[in-house]
Scaffold this active site. Structure first.
Site, mmCIF file in Angstrom:
data_model
loop_
_atom_site.group_PDB
_atom_site.id
_atom_site.type_symbol
_atom_site.label_atom_id
_atom_site.label_comp_id
_atom_site.label_asym_id
_atom_site.label_seq_id
_atom_site.Cartn_x
_atom_site.Cartn_y
_atom_site.Cartn_z
ATOM 1 N N PRO A 268 37.362 129.165 35.516
ATOM 2 C CA PRO A 268 36.866 129.760 34.224
ATOM 3 C C PRO A 268 36.525 128.707 33.104
ATOM 4 C CG PRO A 268 39.370 129.528 33.846
ATOM 5 C CD PRO A 268 39.003 129.093 35.316
ATOM 6 N N LYS A 271 37.682 122.644 32.825
ATOM 7 C CA LYS A 271 37.179 121.436 33.498
ATOM 8 C C LYS A 271 35.638 121.059 32.966
ATOM 9 C CE LYS A 271 40.482 121.119 37.143
ATOM 10 N NZ LYS A 271 41.134 122.263 36.987
ATOM 11 N N ASP A 289 29.644 129.368 39.887
ATOM 12 C CA ASP A 289 30.823 130.013 40.502
ATOM 13 C C ASP A 289 29.970 131.119 41.224
ATOM 14 O OD1 ASP A 289 33.824 130.001 39.662
ATOM 15 O OD2 ASP A 289 33.123 132.106 40.841
ATOM 16 N N ASP A 334 36.434 121.337 42.421
ATOM 17 C CA ASP A 334 37.676 121.818 42.105
ATOM 18 C C ASP A 334 37.914 123.045 42.998
ATOM 19 O OD1 ASP A 334 40.454 121.585 40.715
ATOM 20 O OD2 ASP A 334 39.562 123.375 39.645
ATOM 21 N N CYS A 387 45.011 122.466 43.456
ATOM 22 C CA CYS A 387 46.398 122.696 42.578
ATOM 23 C C CYS A 387 47.282 123.087 43.867
ATOM 24 C CB CYS A 387 46.395 123.702 41.663
ATOM 25 S SG CYS A 387 45.790 125.409 42.025
#
Length: 448
Positions: A268, A271, A289, A334, A387
């Site tokens: 969202p 970063k 995205d 990411d 993550c």
């Protein structure tokens, strides 16, 4: 006989647990909507405690319930199963709730969402559940096998087995314990609008307690119970809620003012907006995205935080990106992942995630890394981050990429606080709870 009214907070908690189990929505979103509708701060806090606690301890609760009931849990309706979990959670873990209240309120719910027979079952099971006896039985479980660890620390057995395979038994136990702790609520100071000292002063004026995080000059941690997203300081874009481990990914990219940066999976926007601050709003960040609603969140966050150099585009990062984005000085991948590093924050993930989902994630991650790497100019840096703590999504995937691409090499020159987390291969792996951070992986690669 007048109909007995159920406790609204317990009923809301039950509805959230049932929807979570049915995978109809994410717990975080459900909690937000139900808490807003609750009558008081006390009710909101109780709903949150019931939902998160019952999810965090669900594996242990189910084991204990199976000892107390002759009817298998899977044969009960989702309503009754979750009523039993809620009731037993209160008996075992909430000292301030009398057992009689936990039983009686659970029976009322069972009458409303079941029938006389299931209400009788709930009454019998919970009345025969004794806190000290059950907790002693849990505590006595051995820690030398995945099945007992699964019960003792409330994780799916397949997940415990994967942790043991990746990290060994001793580190796995530490991971399981940390996953069951409450995470801190941290935020990144938005350097485009303020600094840490000024932000802390502003938060104090707004009646909120927060403290500096020693690891990073830009990080603060809120006191337990704070709701910082409701503050004027948040609306003004003075901070962005983000775990400290996640902030390090942007630092590892070593961006400079004037750089062109590709953020391949930007939603969202945490970063991307951090990179804009590190670049002092000079240069260009292409934030991609595949989902339009996530692009909307990027635009919303960029506007609130004043990140003027962030440009969004709806783009599948598994497709060829070079026609529009080649020659980037820096690339951030990411990627979507299993989230096994953030279970303490997303407790429902333990019960949502299935082992058969991970191979498809690994395939997706590999494709994104391939496509993103094609956009990096010689001498540039690429950061691959997740993550998760699953090695097949992290170091093994990056090692596979490096074996196919001799023009890339590991660059282990990371910020000093991360040096202790460097693996023998030069990657950063933070495990859940390390310096109270979420689990996070960072591979910093340079194109030759």
């Amino acid at each position: 006989m007048p109909k007995q009214l159920v406790d609204p907070a317990r009923e809301q908690a039950l509805k959230i647990l049932r929807k979570t189990e049915a995978a109809l929505s994410f717990t975080k979103l459900l909690l937000a909507s139900q808490e807003e509708a609750a009558a008081s701060d006390l009710a909101r806090a109780f709903i949150h405690q019931l939902v998160m606690g019952a999810l965090r301890t669900r594996g242990t609760l189910d084991w204990a319930l199976s000892r107390q009931s002759t009817t298998p849990l899977e044969e009960l309706s989702s309503w009754i199963r979750n009523i039993l979990r809620l009731g037993l959670y209160q008996i075992l873990y909430l000292d301030r709730v009398p057992k009689s209240a936990a039983v009686d309120e659970s029976v009322k719910l069972a009458k409303k969402y079941g029938h006389a027979g299931t209400a009788g079952l709930v009454n019998a099971v919970l009345r025969n559940s004794h806190r000290e006896e059950l907790l002693r039985a849990v505590d006595a479980l051995p820690e030398d096998n995945a099945a007992d660890l699964s019960v003792k620390y409330s994780h799916p057995q397949w997940m415990v087995e994967q942790f043991i395979q990746d990290w060994g038994s001793e580190r796995t136990i530490t991971i399981l314990k940390n996953n069951n702790k409450m995470p801190p609520l941290s935020a990144r100071v938005n350097a485009l609008r303020t600094d840490r000292r000024k932000l802390l002063e502003q938060l104090e004026r707004e009646g909120v307690q927060a403290s500096p995080v020693p690891l990073l000059e830009e990080a603060v941690e809120f006191a337990a119970g704070a709701t910082p997203w409701k503050l004027p300081a948040h609306e003004k874009g003075l901070f962005y809620l983000q775990d400290v481990s996640s902030m390090f990914a942007s630092y590892c990219l070593d961006v400079r003012p004037g750089h062109t940066v590709l953020d391949a999976c930007a939603g969202p926007g945490g970063k991307a907006t951090h990179l804009a601050a590190l670049m002092r709003n000079q240069g260009k960040i292409n934030a991609l995205d595949v989902h339009e609603h996530r692009l909307g969140l990027i635009r919303e966050n960029a506007a609130r935080l004043g990140a003027a150099i962030v440009e969004t585009k709806e783009q599948d990062a598994t497709e060829d990106l070079t026609p529009l984005f080649s020659g980037a000085d820096r690339v951030l991948a990411d990627v979507p992942c299993s989230g096994l590093g953030v279970i303490r924050r997303r407790v429902d993930l333990k019960w949502r995630l299935r082992p058969e989902q991970i191979p498809a994630l690994v395939e997706l991650q590999a494709k994104i890394l391939e496509r993103a790497s094609e956009c990096l100019k010689p001498g540039g840096l690429l950061v691959y981050s997740t993550c998760t703590i699953a090695k097949r999504e992290n170091e093994r995937l990056v090692e596979g990429f490096l074996s196919r691409h001799s023009r890339f090499e590991v660059d282990p020159h990371v910020p000093k606080p991360l040096e202790k987390y460097l693996t023998s291969k030069g990657f950063v792996q933070i495990l859940p709870g390390d310096e109270n951070m979420d689990g996070f992986f960072i591979a910093r690669l340079r194109r030759l």
